[in-house]
Design a protein around this motif. Structure first.
Motif, PDB file in Angstrom:
ATOM      1  N   GLU A  49       0.826  -1.210   0.000  1.00  0.00           N
ATOM      2  CA  GLU A  49       0.000   0.000   0.000  1.00  0.00           C
ATOM      3  C   GLU A  49       0.861   1.261   0.000  1.00  0.00           C
ATOM      4  O   GLU A  49       0.508   2.263  -0.629  1.00  0.00           O
ATOM      5  CB  GLU A  49      -0.928  -0.003   1.218  1.00  0.00           C
ATOM      6  N   ASN A  53       0.491   3.985  -2.844  1.00  0.00           N
ATOM      7  CA  ASN A  53       0.150   5.352  -2.458  1.00  0.00           C
ATOM      8  C   ASN A  53       1.191   6.342  -2.954  1.00  0.00           C
ATOM      9  O   ASN A  53       0.850   7.454  -3.391  1.00  0.00           O
ATOM     10  CB  ASN A  53       0.031   5.435  -0.936  1.00  0.00           C
ATOM     11  N   TYR A  95      -1.808   9.967   4.433  1.00  0.00           N
ATOM     12  CA  TYR A  95      -2.103   8.535   4.428  1.00  0.00           C
ATOM     13  C   TYR A  95      -0.810   7.732   4.332  1.00  0.00           C
ATOM     14  O   TYR A  95      -0.632   6.728   5.029  1.00  0.00           O
ATOM     15  CB  TYR A  95      -3.023   8.222   3.243  1.00  0.00           C
ATOM     16  N   LEU A  99       0.644   4.982   6.922  1.00  0.00           N
ATOM     17  CA  LEU A  99       0.965   3.626   6.472  1.00  0.00           C
ATOM     18  C   LEU A  99       2.385   3.237   6.877  1.00  0.00           C
ATOM     19  O   LEU A  99       2.623   2.125   7.356  1.00  0.00           O
ATOM     20  CB  LEU A  99       0.821   3.524   4.954  1.00  0.00           C
ATOM     21  N   ARG A 166      -5.637   5.290  10.250  1.00  0.00           N
ATOM     22  CA  ARG A 166      -5.612   4.881   8.843  1.00  0.00           C
ATOM     23  C   ARG A 166      -7.025   4.739   8.297  1.00  0.00           C
ATOM     24  O   ARG A 166      -7.329   5.196   7.191  1.00  0.00           O
ATOM     25  CB  ARG A 166      -4.863   3.553   8.728  1.00  0.00           C
ATOM     26  N   GLN A 170      -8.923   6.883   5.308  1.00  0.00           N
ATOM     27  CA  GLN A 170      -9.534   6.176   4.177  1.00  0.00           C
ATOM     28  C   GLN A 170     -10.937   6.687   3.889  1.00  0.00           C
ATOM     29  O   GLN A 170     -11.348   6.772   2.744  1.00  0.00           O
ATOM     30  CB  GLN A 170      -9.592   4.675   4.468  1.00  0.00           C
ATOM     31  N   LEU A 175     -10.588   5.933  -3.253  1.00  0.00           N
ATOM     32  CA  LEU A 175      -9.640   4.931  -3.726  1.00  0.00           C
ATOM     33  C   LEU A 175     -10.172   4.233  -4.972  1.00  0.00           C
ATOM     34  O   LEU A 175     -11.384   4.076  -5.139  1.00  0.00           O
ATOM     35  CB  LEU A 175      -9.383   3.887  -2.628  1.00  0.00           C
ATOM     36  N   GLN A 180      -8.906  -0.177  -3.212  1.00  0.00           N
ATOM     37  CA  GLN A 180      -9.895  -0.418  -2.175  1.00  0.00           C
ATOM     38  C   GLN A 180      -9.887  -1.877  -1.756  1.00  0.00           C
ATOM     39  O   GLN A 180      -9.962  -2.206  -0.564  1.00  0.00           O
ATOM     40  CB  GLN A 180     -11.286  -0.021  -2.666  1.00  0.00           C
ATOM     41  N   ALA A 183      -6.848  -2.486   0.315  1.00  0.00           N
ATOM     42  CA  ALA A 183      -7.017  -1.889   1.640  1.00  0.00           C
ATOM     43  C   ALA A 183      -7.918  -2.746   2.523  1.00  0.00           C
ATOM     44  O   ALA A 183      -7.650  -2.938   3.713  1.00  0.00           O
ATOM     45  CB  ALA A 183      -7.584  -0.483   1.510  1.00  0.00           C
ATOM     46  N   GLU A 184      -8.994  -3.273   1.951  1.00  0.00           N
ATOM     47  CA  GLU A 184      -9.913  -4.120   2.727  1.00  0.00           C
ATOM     48  C   GLU A 184      -9.213  -5.402   3.171  1.00  0.00           C
ATOM     49  O   GLU A 184      -9.436  -5.884   4.294  1.00  0.00           O
ATOM     50  CB  GLU A 184     -11.149  -4.446   1.884  1.00  0.00           C
ATOM     51  N   THR A 186      -6.006  -5.721   3.713  1.00  0.00           N
ATOM     52  CA  THR A 186      -5.086  -5.336   4.787  1.00  0.00           C
ATOM     53  C   THR A 186      -5.838  -5.100   6.084  1.00  0.00           C
ATOM     54  O   THR A 186      -5.375  -5.486   7.167  1.00  0.00           O
ATOM     55  CB  THR A 186      -4.318  -4.059   4.398  1.00  0.00           C
ATOM     56  N   ASN A 187      -6.999  -4.473   5.995  1.00  0.00           N
ATOM     57  CA  ASN A 187      -7.820  -4.240   7.188  1.00  0.00           C
ATOM     58  C   ASN A 187      -8.162  -5.557   7.886  1.00  0.00           C
ATOM     59  O   ASN A 187      -8.160  -5.644   9.114  1.00  0.00           O
ATOM     60  CB  ASN A 187      -9.114  -3.515   6.821  1.00  0.00           C
TER      61      ASN A 187
END
Length: 250
Positions: A49, A53, A95, A99, A166, A170, A175, A180, A183-184, A186-187
Motif C-alpha cells: 500500500e 500510495n 495517508y 501507512l 488509517r 480512508q 480509492l 480499495q 485496503a480491505e 489489509t484491514n
C-alpha cells in the motif's frame, strides 16, 4: 493494474489460510508460527500500500505540474482545480505517513513475537508453562517480566491507534477499486493481528488471571449463598407444615 490485482489475490489467499488462535481451558494458545506469519503478511500488505500510495501521489503531482503549465484556461477554474489536486496530494501524503508508521509498528510486533518465541524455546518449557511463569513473575513484581509485558502492551496500543487513524483517512479519500480491495484485505489482516495481540496480552497479564480467579470465587460464593438460602426456605416450610399439622390435630 495487473500487479495490483495479483498482489490482492495473493493476500486474499494468505488470509484464507490464516487461522485464529485456538483456546484451551479459557486461555488462548500461543502459536508463534501462526502469529509471525500473519504479522509478516500484514506488514507486506502495508508495504504494498505504501508503494501504491507513493505512485498515486506522484501522478497527482505530475497532474498539478501540467495544470500549472497549461495556457489558455480560465484562471479561476485553473486555480480551483489546482486547489482540489493539492488537497488530494495532502491526503495521500498524510495517508502515506500513517501507512509507514503502521508498517513500523507491525515490524515491531514481529520482532516482539520472535523474541517471545526464542524465550519460550530457551526455557525448555511449553508456551503455556512459560506464560504461566510470566504471569507469576509479573504478579510478584519481577522487573524483566513487567518490562516485557509493557513492551507488548505499548506495541499493541500503538498499532491499534494507527489502524484507527488509517481507517479515518480512508473515509476521506477516494480509492480506486483495486486499491480499495487491497485496503480491505489489509484491514482484515490488521483485525486478525489485533485479536492475536489481545491474546498475548491476556496470556501475560497477571491482572487478567487474578480477575478470572476473583470471578470464579464470586460465582462459587453466590452459588453457596443460593444453596444456603434455599435450604433455609425448605426448613422454614417444613417447620410451618409441622406447626399446621399440630394445630389442625388439636
Amino acid at each position: 493494474m495487473i500487479k495490483r490485482m495479483t498482489a490482492a489475490g495473493i493476500l486474499a489467499l494468505a488470509m484464507g489460510s490464516a487461522s485464529m488462535p485456538a483456546f484451551a481451558s479459557g486461555w488462548p494458545v500461543f502459536d508463534a508460527a501462526n502469529f509471525l506469519k500473519n504479522t509478516l503478511t500484514a506488514a507486506q500488505a502495508l508495504k504494498t500500500e505504501v508503494y501504491e500510495n507513493t505512485n498515486i501521489a506522484y501522478q497527482y503531482k505530475m497532474m498539478l505540474n501540467q495544470l500549472t503549465q497549461a495556457t489558455g484556461l480560465d484562471p479561476a477554474a485553473l486555480a480551483e482545480q489546482a486547489n482540489v489536486i493539492k488537497a488530494d496530494i495532502s491526503k495521500l501524503e498524510e495517508y502515506g505517513q500513517t501507512l509507514q508508521s503502521l508498517y513500523g509498528g507491525i515490524s515491531e510486533s514481529a520482532d516482539f513475537l520472535a523474541r517471545v518465541q526464542s524465550l519460550v524455546v530457551v526455557s525448555g518449557k511449553t508456551p503455556e508453562q512459560w506464560f504461566q511463569d510470566q504471569r507469576t513473575l509479573i504478579g510478584n513484581g519481577d522487573k524483566a517480566a513487567k518490562q516485557l509485558f509493557s513492551i507488548a502492551r505499548k506495541i499493541a496500543g500503538n498499532n491499534q491507534s494507527l489502524a484507527k487513524r488509517r481507517a479515518k483517512i480512508q473515509e476521506d479519500m477516494t480509492l480506486s477499486p483495486t486499491a480499495q480491495a487491497t485496503a480491505e484485505a489489509t484491514n482484515h489482516m490488521l483485525d486478525v493481528l489485533a485479536s492475536q495481540n489481545s491474546d498475548v496480552l491476556q496470556l501475560m497479564s497477571a491482572k487478567a488471571q487474578s480477575d478470572a480467579t476473583k470471578d470464579q470465587r464470586a460465582l462459587a460464593a453466590d452459588t453457596e449463598a443460593t444453596n444456603v438460602t434455599q435450604q433455609i426456605q425448605r426448613d422454614q416450610e417444613a417447620q410451618l407444615n409441622k406447626l399446621r399439622q399440630t394445630v389442625f390435630k388439636n
